[in-house]
Design a protein around this motif. Structure first.
Motif, PDB file in Angstrom:
ATOM      1  N   ALA A   1       0.856  -1.189   0.000  1.00  0.00           N
ATOM      2  CA  ALA A   1       0.000   0.000   0.000  1.00  0.00           C
ATOM      3  C   ALA A   1       0.887   1.231   0.000  1.00  0.00           C
ATOM      4  CB  ALA A   1      -0.927  -0.002   1.212  1.00  0.00           C
ATOM      5  N   TYR A   2       0.461   2.264  -0.729  1.00  0.00           N
ATOM      6  CA  TYR A   2       1.235   3.512  -0.781  1.00  0.00           C
ATOM      7  C   TYR A   2       0.249   4.674  -0.820  1.00  0.00           C
ATOM      8  CZ  TYR A   2       5.505   6.145  -1.375  1.00  0.00           C
ATOM      9  OH  TYR A   2       6.583   6.968  -1.134  1.00  0.00           O
ATOM     10  N   GLN A   3       0.530   5.681   0.000  1.00  0.00           N
ATOM     11  CA  GLN A   3      -0.328   6.862   0.057  1.00  0.00           C
ATOM     12  C   GLN A   3       0.519   8.130   0.041  1.00  0.00           C
ATOM     13  OE1 GLN A   3      -1.975   5.165   3.672  1.00  0.00           O
ATOM     14  NE2 GLN A   3      -4.035   5.668   2.926  1.00  0.00           N
ATOM     15  N   VAL A   4       0.030   9.105  -0.694  1.00  0.00           N
ATOM     16  CA  VAL A   4       0.633  10.439  -0.735  1.00  0.00           C
ATOM     17  C   VAL A   4      -0.404  11.427  -0.222  1.00  0.00           C
ATOM     18  CG1 VAL A   4       1.444  12.291  -2.244  1.00  0.00           C
ATOM     19  CG2 VAL A   4       2.236   9.945  -2.606  1.00  0.00           C
ATOM     20  N   LEU A   5      -0.028  12.205   0.774  1.00  0.00           N
ATOM     21  CA  LEU A   5      -0.889  13.242   1.332  1.00  0.00           C
ATOM     22  C   LEU A   5      -0.225  14.589   1.038  1.00  0.00           C
ATOM     23  CD1 LEU A   5      -3.290  14.224   2.930  1.00  0.00           C
ATOM     24  CD2 LEU A   5      -2.108  13.587   5.039  1.00  0.00           C
ATOM     25  N   ALA A   6      -0.787  15.324   0.090  1.00  0.00           N
ATOM     26  CA  ALA A   6      -0.170  16.550  -0.410  1.00  0.00           C
ATOM     27  C   ALA A   6      -0.798  17.784   0.224  1.00  0.00           C
ATOM     28  CB  ALA A   6      -0.316  16.603  -1.935  1.00  0.00           C
ATOM     29  N   PRO A   7      -0.109  18.934   0.174  1.00  0.00           N
ATOM     30  CA  PRO A   7      -0.671  20.169   0.737  1.00  0.00           C
ATOM     31  C   PRO A   7      -2.026  20.546   0.156  1.00  0.00           C
ATOM     32  CG  PRO A   7       1.659  20.455   0.255  1.00  0.00           C
ATOM     33  CD  PRO A   7       1.270  19.131  -0.319  1.00  0.00           C
ATOM     34  N   THR A   8      -2.253  20.266  -1.120  1.00  0.00           N
ATOM     35  CA  THR A   8      -3.523  20.635  -1.757  1.00  0.00           C
ATOM     36  C   THR A   8      -4.711  20.035  -1.027  1.00  0.00           C
ATOM     37  OG1 THR A   8      -2.484  20.908  -3.916  1.00  0.00           O
ATOM     38  CG2 THR A   8      -4.848  20.457  -3.908  1.00  0.00           C
ATOM     39  N   GLU A   9      -4.566  18.805  -0.541  1.00  0.00           N
ATOM     40  CA  GLU A   9      -5.696  18.148   0.118  1.00  0.00           C
ATOM     41  C   GLU A   9      -6.021  18.766   1.479  1.00  0.00           C
ATOM     42  OE1 GLU A   9      -5.749  16.591  -3.231  1.00  0.00           O
ATOM     43  OE2 GLU A   9      -3.822  16.269  -2.229  1.00  0.00           O
ATOM     44  N   TRP A  10      -5.065  19.378   2.134  1.00  0.00           N
ATOM     45  CA  TRP A  10      -5.347  20.112   3.367  1.00  0.00           C
ATOM     46  C   TRP A  10      -5.970  21.470   3.059  1.00  0.00           C
ATOM     47  CZ3 TRP A  10      -4.986  17.668   7.916  1.00  0.00           C
ATOM     48  CH2 TRP A  10      -4.114  16.574   8.029  1.00  0.00           C
ATOM     49  N   ASN A  11      -5.324  22.242   2.209  1.00  0.00           N
ATOM     50  CA  ASN A  11      -5.753  23.622   1.968  1.00  0.00           C
ATOM     51  C   ASN A  11      -7.064  23.700   1.197  1.00  0.00           C
ATOM     52  OD1 ASN A  11      -3.483  24.590   3.297  1.00  0.00           O
ATOM     53  ND2 ASN A  11      -2.273  24.707   1.421  1.00  0.00           N
ATOM     54  N   PHE A  12      -7.308  22.713   0.313  1.00  0.00           N
ATOM     55  CA  PHE A  12      -8.520  22.715  -0.502  1.00  0.00           C
ATOM     56  C   PHE A  12      -9.482  21.612  -0.059  1.00  0.00           C
ATOM     57  CE2 PHE A  12      -5.381  25.098  -2.745  1.00  0.00           C
ATOM     58  CZ  PHE A  12      -6.090  26.108  -3.389  1.00  0.00           C
ATOM     59  N   HIS A  13      -9.458  21.327   1.223  1.00  0.00           N
ATOM     60  CA  HIS A  13     -10.422  20.434   1.859  1.00  0.00           C
ATOM     61  C   HIS A  13     -11.825  21.040   1.716  1.00  0.00           C
ATOM     62  CE1 HIS A  13     -12.506  18.391   5.179  1.00  0.00           C
ATOM     63  NE2 HIS A  13     -11.489  17.557   5.308  1.00  0.00           N
ATOM     64  N   ALA A  14     -12.833  20.195   1.618  1.00  0.00           N
ATOM     65  CA  ALA A  14     -14.199  20.692   1.430  1.00  0.00           C
ATOM     66  C   ALA A  14     -14.692  21.541   2.598  1.00  0.00           C
ATOM     67  CB  ALA A  14     -15.152  19.516   1.205  1.00  0.00           C
ATOM     68  N   HIS A  15     -14.048  21.424   3.767  1.00  0.00           N
ATOM     69  CA  HIS A  15     -14.377  22.273   4.921  1.00  0.00           C
ATOM     70  C   HIS A  15     -13.156  23.081   5.370  1.00  0.00           C
ATOM     71  CE1 HIS A  15     -18.443  20.692   5.763  1.00  0.00           C
ATOM     72  NE2 HIS A  15     -17.956  19.542   5.323  1.00  0.00           N
ATOM     73  N   GLY A  16     -12.169  23.202   4.511  1.00  0.00           N
ATOM     74  CA  GLY A  16     -10.914  23.855   4.875  1.00  0.00           C
ATOM     75  C   GLY A  16     -10.900  25.352   4.634  1.00  0.00           C
ATOM     76  N   PRO A  17      -9.717  25.961   4.676  1.00  0.00           N
ATOM     77  CA  PRO A  17      -9.629  27.425   4.631  1.00  0.00           C
ATOM     78  C   PRO A  17     -10.115  28.041   3.330  1.00  0.00           C
ATOM     79  CG  PRO A  17      -7.446  26.415   4.459  1.00  0.00           C
ATOM     80  CD  PRO A  17      -8.400  25.332   4.830  1.00  0.00           C
ATOM     81  N   VAL A  18      -9.817  27.420   2.194  1.00  0.00           N
ATOM     82  CA  VAL A  18     -10.255  27.992   0.921  1.00  0.00           C
ATOM     83  C   VAL A  18     -11.768  27.871   0.782  1.00  0.00           C
ATOM     84  CG1 VAL A  18     -10.110  27.783  -1.590  1.00  0.00           C
ATOM     85  CG2 VAL A  18      -8.035  27.638  -0.203  1.00  0.00           C
ATOM     86  N   ALA A  19     -12.328  26.716   1.151  1.00  0.00           N
ATOM     87  CA  ALA A  19     -13.782  26.547   1.093  1.00  0.00           C
ATOM     88  C   ALA A  19     -14.485  27.550   2.002  1.00  0.00           C
ATOM     89  CB  ALA A  19     -14.162  25.118   1.480  1.00  0.00           C
ATOM     90  N   THR A  20     -13.924  27.796   3.178  1.00  0.00           N
ATOM     91  CA  THR A  20     -14.510  28.778   4.098  1.00  0.00           C
ATOM     92  C   THR A  20     -14.499  30.167   3.476  1.00  0.00           C
ATOM     93  OG1 THR A  20     -13.800  27.477   6.010  1.00  0.00           O
ATOM     94  CG2 THR A  20     -14.313  29.797   6.392  1.00  0.00           C
ATOM     95  N   ALA A  21     -13.392  30.528   2.825  1.00  0.00           N
ATOM     96  CA  ALA A  21     -13.299  31.837   2.186  1.00  0.00           C
ATOM     97  C   ALA A  21     -14.245  31.943   0.997  1.00  0.00           C
ATOM     98  CB  ALA A  21     -11.857  32.089   1.747  1.00  0.00           C
ATOM     99  N   LEU A  22     -14.368  30.888   0.212  1.00  0.00           N
ATOM    100  CA  LEU A  22     -15.261  30.928  -0.948  1.00  0.00           C
ATOM    101  C   LEU A  22     -16.708  31.180  -0.538  1.00  0.00           C
ATOM    102  CD1 LEU A  22     -13.916  27.927  -3.059  1.00  0.00           C
ATOM    103  CD2 LEU A  22     -13.822  30.346  -3.700  1.00  0.00           C
ATOM    104  N   ALA A  23     -17.096  30.662   0.611  1.00  0.00           N
ATOM    105  CA  ALA A  23     -18.468  30.844   1.070  1.00  0.00           C
ATOM    106  C   ALA A  23     -18.783  32.307   1.351  1.00  0.00           C
ATOM    107  CB  ALA A  23     -18.718  29.998   2.317  1.00  0.00           C
TER     108      ALA A  23
END
Length: 371
Positions: free
Chosen positions: A308-330
């Protein structure tokens, strides 16, 4: 979805709609699919090619995660630290010189192009650090880099003062962008999951046991954000209040990486990176890179191949559906018109996803009523 978007994915933004309807990230999990069953020696090069925008950081994380899974924690590598810092500096230069003029101030594009053509680390692999600092002074900052960094660190208002009072295309871009970028957004928690062993073990457990965690990650039961303003070596600085300050933080890190390392950082330089063996055959690695914190997680099977291999990139934190960018877009609404479009551009430039984005149609009246 077809073509390149089907391979790389795309971020779909709907300003004015409530979370989570206002942001959708459909980036495929290619790392898990392509690395499974591979011999460890095949994986670093494969992932560096797959994630070519930040290939150096992915190669480093893959090498460290696999080493940890097989042999335990790798030793501190001063050469790897220098390479990570060099490549991160170059990535900041490219994003500031290529993406920012297109998104924030088209009038700055000719000056930015000339600056990129003259940039020593983009032209020569082992460019002299003094040449890089001189280039920064002459092409971006209009002052010595060390003086710029002292100003940034000394006063919250200095960033605005510099942009208003300095000549050159980058201060002009910052001035042009300020109306759209200097608006309050709700910051998420700074992502410091790599600060201690307990947090890293907890992250590994989530990666191992929570389906879809790399698509919608959470830390300490909340969303988090990551970028050049959340470094472990800079935890005393307050979180930025606006995209405007996050843009400044990216310039500040570019400047900092051009200067000699401060003493007392265990040979790893400004950017933290490392790995640990979570269990026999299971490794976790992390590296602070241009867009934020990158994490790789691997589990090997009994034959020593990737199970098994997983990559967790910055985009998935910052552009989380409830994250900072989503909050600002609202917070954005159709009545803001062109200003809303400019604010979206500034928001995306500040948080810098590693995939293309599209702004979709405005929300319906019913959706806005539930915002």
């Amino acid at each position: 979805m077809t073509g390149l978007d089907g391979l790389a994915g795309v971020l779909r933004l709907r300003p004015g709609a409530p979370r989570p309807q206002n942001l959708r990230n459909d980036r495929p999990d290619w790392a898990g699919r392509l690395a499974q069953g591979k011999a460890p020696a095949e994986v670093p090069g494969l992932l560096a090619s797959l994630y070519s925008l930040c290939g150096h950081a992915h190669r480093l994380c893959a090498q460290m995660a696999l080493h940890a899974a097989q042999h335990g924690e790798p030793p501190v590598d001063a050469a790897a630290a220098r390479t990570l810092q060099h490549e991160t500096l170059c990535e900041h230069v490219r994003r500031i010189g290529l993406d920012w003029p297109a998104a924030l101030s088209p009038a700055a594009a000719p000056g930015a192009t000339r600056s990129l053509q003259a940039c020593p680390p983009l032209r020569v692999r082992d460019a002299d650090p003094g040449d890089t600092r001189l280039w920064l002074q002459q092409h971006l900052l209009a002052m010595p880099p060390a003086d710029w960094l002292r100003g940034w660190e000394s006063s919250p208002g200095w960033w605005a003062d510099w942009s208003e009072g300095s000549p050159g295309w980058l201060p002009a871009l910052a001035r042009d962008a300020r109306l759209a970028a200097d608006w309050p957004v709700s910051a998420a928690a700074p992502l410091h999951v790599h600060a201690d062993a307990a947090s890293l073990n907890g992250l590994a457990a989530s990666l191992r046991g929570t389906p879809g965690f790399t698509r919608q990650p959470r830390w300490q039961d909340q969303e988090a954000e990551t970028g050049s303003w959340t470094r472990l070596n800079d935890t005393t600085r307050p979180m930025p209040a606006a995209p405007w300050q996050r843009l400044g933080a990216r310039i500040a890190e570019l400047v900092r990486l051009s200067l000699p390392d401060e003493p007392g950082r265990s040979g790893s330089g400004w950017l933290a990176f490392g790995a640990r063996q979570v269990a026999p055959g299971e490794g976790l690695a992390w590296a602070e890179m241009a867009r934020g914190l990158l994490v790789h997680h691997v589990i090997l099977d009994e034959a020593g191949r990737v199970a098994a291999y997983q990559v967790l990139a910055p985009t998935e934190w910052n552009f989380h559906a409830h994250g900072p960018v989503a909050t600002a877009l609202a917070q954005l609404h159709p009545a803001q018109g062109a200003l809303a479009q400019r604010r979206i551009a500034a928001l995306v430039a500040a948080y810098d996803p590693c995939v293309r984005f599209e702004v979709e149609a405005q929300p319906t009246q019913e959706e806005r009523a539930h915002a």
